[in-house]
Design a protein around this motif. Structure first.
Motif, short mmCIF file in Angstrom:
data_model
loop_
_atom_site.label_atom_id
_atom_site.label_comp_id
_atom_site.label_asym_id
_atom_site.label_seq_id
_atom_site.Cartn_x
_atom_site.Cartn_y
_atom_site.Cartn_z
N ASP A 1 1.77 20.82 -3.54
CA ASP A 1 2.84 21.72 -3.22
C ASP A 1 2.41 22.50 -2.51
N GLY A 2 2.12 22.11 -0.93
CA GLY A 2 1.93 22.55 0.20
C GLY A 2 0.03 22.37 -0.13
N LYS A 3 0.18 23.38 0.34
CA LYS A 3 -1.73 24.01 0.84
C LYS A 3 -2.73 23.36 -0.88
N GLN A 4 -1.61 23.68 -1.58
CA GLN A 4 -2.27 23.59 -3.31
C GLN A 4 -2.35 21.82 -4.23
N LYS A 5 -3.66 21.59 -4.09
CA LYS A 5 -4.00 20.63 -5.13
C LYS A 5 -4.65 20.55 -6.41
N ARG A 6 -3.71 19.94 -7.50
CA ARG A 6 -4.31 19.60 -8.98
C ARG A 6 -4.79 18.78 -8.97
N PHE A 7 -5.77 18.35 -9.74
CA PHE A 7 -5.35 17.22 -10.59
C PHE A 7 -6.39 17.37 -11.96
N GLY A 8 -5.48 15.96 -12.16
CA GLY A 8 -5.75 15.55 -13.98
C GLY A 8 -5.67 14.01 -14.04
N ARG A 9 -6.48 13.70 -15.36
CA ARG A 9 -6.77 12.72 -16.25
C ARG A 9 -5.48 12.77 -17.01
N THR A 10 -4.85 11.09 -17.31
CA THR A 10 -4.07 11.09 -18.88
C THR A 10 -4.41 10.33 -19.81
N THR A 11 -5.00 10.37 -21.05
CA THR A 11 -5.46 8.84 -21.37
C THR A 11 -4.62 8.46 -23.17
N PRO A 12 -4.22 7.62 -23.79
CA PRO A 12 -3.60 7.86 -24.59
C PRO A 12 -3.34 8.36 -25.53
N SER A 13 -4.70 9.43 -26.08
CA SER A 13 -4.64 10.46 -26.67
C SER A 13 -4.59 11.97 -26.04
N ASN A 14 -4.85 11.99 -25.00
CA ASN A 14 -3.59 12.73 -24.44
C ASN A 14 -3.21 12.83 -23.05
N PRO A 15 -2.00 12.05 -23.22
CA PRO A 15 -1.21 11.62 -22.43
C PRO A 15 -0.33 12.73 -21.27
N GLY A 16 -0.62 14.10 -20.91
CA GLY A 16 -0.07 15.57 -20.99
C GLY A 16 -1.20 16.43 -19.96
N LEU A 17 -0.30 16.97 -19.30
CA LEU A 17 -1.14 17.16 -18.59
C LEU A 17 -0.05 18.66 -18.09
N GLU A 18 -0.85 19.09 -17.30
CA GLU A 18 0.47 21.27 -17.10
C GLU A 18 -1.07 21.38 -15.74
N PHE A 19 0.11 21.82 -15.19
CA PHE A 19 -0.30 22.37 -13.67
C PHE A 19 -0.19 23.63 -13.43
N PRO A 20 -0.91 25.26 -13.36
CA PRO A 20 -0.23 26.49 -12.78
C PRO A 20 -0.51 26.49 -11.39
N PHE A 21 1.36 26.82 -11.15
CA PHE A 21 0.75 27.60 -9.37
C PHE A 21 0.98 28.12 -9.17
N TRP B 1 7.01 26.73 -7.53
CA TRP B 1 6.41 26.12 -8.52
C TRP B 1 5.47 26.67 -9.56
N ASP B 2 6.05 27.35 -11.08
CA ASP B 2 5.13 27.94 -11.65
C ASP B 2 4.32 27.14 -12.07
N LEU B 3 4.93 26.23 -12.51
CA LEU B 3 3.74 25.41 -13.77
C LEU B 3 5.01 23.80 -13.10
N LEU B 4 3.61 22.68 -13.26
CA LEU B 4 4.00 21.37 -13.34
C LEU B 4 3.62 20.86 -14.27
N GLN B 5 4.49 20.39 -15.50
CA GLN B 5 3.59 19.34 -16.64
C GLN B 5 4.50 18.21 -15.95
N VAL B 6 3.11 17.26 -16.68
CA VAL B 6 3.00 15.53 -16.58
C VAL B 6 2.83 14.93 -17.51
N LYS B 7 3.88 13.94 -18.30
CA LYS B 7 3.09 13.24 -19.13
C LYS B 7 3.83 11.83 -18.59
N ALA B 8 2.07 11.05 -18.38
CA ALA B 8 2.18 9.87 -17.96
C ALA B 8 1.01 8.81 -18.66
N ASP B 9 2.53 7.81 -18.82
CA ASP B 9 1.32 6.95 -20.03
C ASP B 9 1.65 5.71 -19.64
#
Length: 133
Positions: free
Chosen positions: A113-133, A88-96
């Motif tokens: 991804d393995g030992k790497q963890k990323r957290f994010g929060r989606t809202t109606p005005s911002n339903p998408g996230l990007e996590f670089p790995f 994984w280089d980039l994980l993109q999520v749309k969680a609406d």
């Protein structure tokens, strides 16, 4: 570059998930007690999350299947399995999910991804996230 199977877990409150599925598929929706409701409505749940939870790994769409559901207190933990690239280089999520019903809905996303963890929060005005790995 080979692929691998990863998992995706979603926690949703029982009443909220039932409301979302009932609104999305009112004719097919089946009422039941919480412990057996997801089994009766599994195809509807799968279809709903295919529309409201989108995942891309390295800019390639990842498809997933609902594997299992566990019930704890007042919430479901939905476990999905997905095929994705090995690295994984980039994980993109749309969680609406549920945002069409609840204007103040917030969804928390944790990516591991393995030992790497990323957290994010989606809202109606911002339903998408990007996590670089």
């Amino acid at each position: 570059e080979g692929g691998r199977e990863s998992s995706l877990q979603v926690k949703v409150f029982y009443d909220d998930l039932q409301s979302g599925i009932r609104a999305a598929a009112p004719k097919e929706f089946q009422s039941s007690v919480p412990e057996s409701w997801t089994e009766k409505n599994k195809p509807l749940i799968q279809s709903y999350f295919r529309k409201h939870l989108l995942v891309w790994v390295n800019r390639q769409a990842a498809s997933f299947q609902l594997q299992s559901v566990s019930w704890e207190q007042d919430a479901y933990f939905l476990q999905f399995r997905m095929q994705c690239p090995a690295d994984w280089d980039l994980l993109q999520v749309k969680a609406d999910f549920l945002m069409e019903l609840f204007p103040d809905q917030t969804n928390v996303v944790q990516a591991v991804d393995g030992k790497q963890k990323r957290f994010g929060r989606t809202t109606p005005s911002n339903p998408g996230l990007e996590f670089p790995f």
